[in-house]
Every structure is written in structure tokens, then in C-alpha cells.
Design an enzyme around this catalytic site. Sequence first.
Site, short mmCIF file in Angstrom:
data_model
loop_
_atom_site.label_atom_id
_atom_site.label_comp_id
_atom_site.label_asym_id
_atom_site.label_seq_id
_atom_site.Cartn_x
_atom_site.Cartn_y
_atom_site.Cartn_z
N GLY A 189 0.81 -1.11 0.15
CA GLY A 189 -0.13 0.10 -0.04
C GLY A 189 0.73 1.12 -0.13
O GLY A 189 2.16 1.16 0.11
N THR A 224 -2.61 -3.38 7.49
CA THR A 224 -1.81 -2.42 6.52
C THR A 224 -2.78 -0.88 6.27
O THR A 224 -2.11 -0.08 6.16
CB THR A 224 -1.72 -3.10 5.19
OG1 THR A 224 -0.90 -4.43 5.53
CG2 THR A 224 -1.27 -2.27 4.22
N GLU A 228 -1.54 2.63 6.59
CA GLU A 228 -1.52 3.75 5.72
C GLU A 228 -2.52 5.00 5.97
O GLU A 228 -2.07 5.91 5.76
CB GLU A 228 -2.09 3.13 4.45
CG GLU A 228 -1.20 1.87 3.74
CD GLU A 228 0.37 2.33 3.49
OE1 GLU A 228 0.50 3.64 3.20
OE2 GLU A 228 1.18 1.64 3.36
N ASP A 247 11.00 10.37 13.51
CA ASP A 247 9.78 10.52 12.89
C ASP A 247 8.98 11.80 13.33
O ASP A 247 7.80 11.76 13.11
CB ASP A 247 8.95 9.26 13.28
CG ASP A 247 8.67 9.12 14.83
OD1 ASP A 247 9.10 9.92 15.54
OD2 ASP A 247 7.85 8.33 15.33
N GLN A 255 14.88 4.46 16.63
CA GLN A 255 15.22 2.97 16.48
C GLN A 255 16.09 2.80 15.16
O GLN A 255 15.98 3.78 14.05
CB GLN A 255 13.83 2.06 16.53
CG GLN A 255 12.85 2.08 15.34
CD GLN A 255 11.88 1.06 15.49
OE1 GLN A 255 11.13 1.06 16.74
NE2 GLN A 255 11.63 0.30 14.55
N ASP A 288 1.15 -7.99 11.46
CA ASP A 288 -0.16 -7.51 12.08
C ASP A 288 -0.56 -7.83 13.24
O ASP A 288 -0.97 -7.11 14.13
CB ASP A 288 -1.35 -7.93 10.93
CG ASP A 288 -1.47 -7.01 9.86
OD1 ASP A 288 -0.86 -6.30 9.58
OD2 ASP A 288 -2.41 -7.54 8.98
ZN LIG Z 1 4.43 2.96 5.55
#
Ligand SMILES: [Zn+2]
Length: 418
Positions: A189, A224, A228, A247, A255, A288
Site C-alpha cells: 500500500g 496495513t 497507511e 519521525d 530506532q 499484523d
Molecule cells: Zn508506511
Amino acid sequence: MNQSVRKYLLVSLFSVAGLNIHAQRSCGFQEYAVERLKKNPSLYHERLINFAEQNETLRTDSVSGAEPPVIQIPVVVHVLYHFPYEKLSDSYIMRQIEILNECFRRKNADTVNTPQYFRPLAADCRIEFHLAKSDPRRRSTQGIVRKYTPVKYWNNDDKMKFSASMGSDAWDSKSYLNIWVCNLERTAGYSSLPGDHPALDGIVIDMEAFGLTGLNNGYDLGKTLVHEAGHWLGLKHIWGDRYCGDDDVQDTPKQSGYTVGCPTGIRVSCGNAPYGDMYMNYMDLTHDACVNLFTKGQMEKMRSLFTPGGLRSSLLQSKGLEPPLYSEIPLPEEDPKWLYPQLFPNPAYDVIHLDLTYDSRWTGKTIQLINSNGRLLSLIPVRSSLVSFSVKHLPAGVYFLRSRKEDGETLQIRFVKQ
Ligand SMILES: [Zn+2]
């Protein structure tokens, strides 16, 4: 190697010591973002980050303990199917949306797997996603568009977002989150960047990573889409897309790289002791079954997009979840009349017709007319989706029409001249 295996195999950019090769969620967000930012440098990061920092007032009111309002996002799912089994049912899609909400509201049962030391950081984001009730013209809808496409595999190039390229046009992205479910060739994705062109805005997700697929490949529990949706709401990957990268979220530890498979225990990198990597964060690439939290910092970053002037604030004015003004019954979703070339009449006497309506890409190609000895008799140009030509002059017998187009599809049809 078949498509489904290849898409979920590890292609390691970061060396993560001591791990075996596992299947890995192949998210195309970063690669796509780099391409989009090249085309439109003012698009994203600076604008977004600055905005988030300026909006301190809009952060969760942790002092008074008041809960921020629940943000409700109208969703339209565009299912682009080629094979009949790709025509996902309402209940299948609804279950995926439920999973998305459970994760964003921290109501999923597997939150018990969040380690004790990270639990104080875990957030109920108070963001929900709901299939639209009104379409952009306020007609009744279920928030699902199913569309047959002749395209079997898609790349991360946005073609699925346009009817003109045999995809499905976005609904007004100021009012809806558009999710395109299609057969992505390389990745599970990708998401657009907040603030990108309205026609491109939304999430694209591979058919094999959407919903409870039962594929048993590590990415079969519907997470997923959670990942996204995090990107769509401005989140980066937790490792910052480079070694010990950032981030831009305060409470996620640095990390070294992404996580593969489903590790256990504390894994220290980039000086993030004592608790180590937060590999159970939705914005990592962990399986997941092993991702189970967004942090409060991530929640604040996402919610800041909905503050006045924020890049997603227009969604709060959407009529997509209001009752429709027009309750006309939508036209039934019909498969195309046929999914293959149609030749008629067969046997033929004078004129033969070849209908190629199912795939406009045949136009411009040439078809070979071949006899039963394999001899090429003539070349027939395809000038439109319906090709008609005379066979009056042919001796009675068996003949073949042959052609091939870019995606490798070959045409081979046998007919009889009487
Ligand atoms: Zn991603």
C-alpha cells in the site's frame, strides 16, 4: 516466484542483526513521498511539522482530563476488480473498516500485548472512519464503489485514481477519505501526503493486504490500512526512514530501522535503552499480529491536521455521513457484459465482428488473420472497440485471429468460415 510471495518478501535496506528473513509489509509511502516532493517541494514536511508545533492549544487537554471530540471521517472504498473473486463483499469491507476503528480507538483485543512500559504512551486517538452515507451529490450510497477494470496489476503511479486510466475517480477529497483497493504489483500500500493534489489524495492498498485475507502471510489481519491511514494523517515511519532517523514525534523512541516479522522482548538500538524499539507501533512494518499502538504524540500529530486551517480540517464539514438528500436507488453494480473479446457470428459467411469493448487498450493494435496451416493472410488494424471485416473471399475452413498487447495479454480466437 508468484506475485503474492514477492510483494511480501523482505528486501532489506537496513541491516537488522540476528534476524532471519521474514515476510515484510512493503509500504510504498516513503518512495512515493520522495517522488511527489520532487515534483512539488513545498508540499509536505516543513509545512506539516510547523503546523503541528503551532497548534499546541489543540493538543489533548491532559491537564483537565477532558476528552477531545471524536473525529469522524467519511470514507469511500473504490474496489477495482479484474477477477470475480476480487469483487469484495460489503461485509468484508465493513469488517476491515471496523478493524481500522478498533485500532484508532484502542479497542482491539490485542492491545493487551502492548508492553507495560509503553502502555502509558498508548493513545485512543478518538478518530473514526465510516463508510459514507451520502455521495458528493448527496445521493444515497454505501460508501463503496465497485468497478471492473481490464487492468490486472497496478503500479504506485496513481493511475488507479482516474477513470481515464481505467481506475476510479476520487470523490472530493476535502470531504472524503478515498481508499482504492486494487491489485498492486510491488507493495502492500501507499498513501498520499496531506496537502497533495486533491485528485491524488487518499490511500491505495493491495487487494492481498486489505481485510481479513486469510493468506497467513503476516499481513492478513487488516493492519496495513491502519498503517497507511497513519501516513494519510501525517505520520512518518517510526524509524524516520533512515538509520536512527526521526519521525518528528516526541514520545516514540528512535530506532535503527524497520522491524520484520514478530519479535519479542526488548531490542535496544540508537541508545533507546531501557525499553528499546517500539516495534509494536502501527508505523513500524512488524507483522499484523504484533502491532498494537499509536502513541499520544502520534495522536496529537494526527489530530492537529483537523484544527482550523489544518490540512484535513475540511473533513469536519463533510456531508458524507449525513443522511442523503436524494434517496434514489443507485444503479445496480453490473459486471461488464463480458470480460473477454467476443466474436460473432461464428461460423461466419460474409462479415465477422470482433467486440473488444472490455479493454480499450486494444485500439491501435493489429490483429493477424491466420489460416489452419499457420499462414498469415492479412493484418487487420483495430481502429475502435468494434472491429468488422469481410471474410467473403476466404475459402471455407478454420481460421485464427491473433494479437498481443503491452500487458502481455494475447488474443487467440478460432472461427469457422462456411
Ligand atoms: Zn508506511
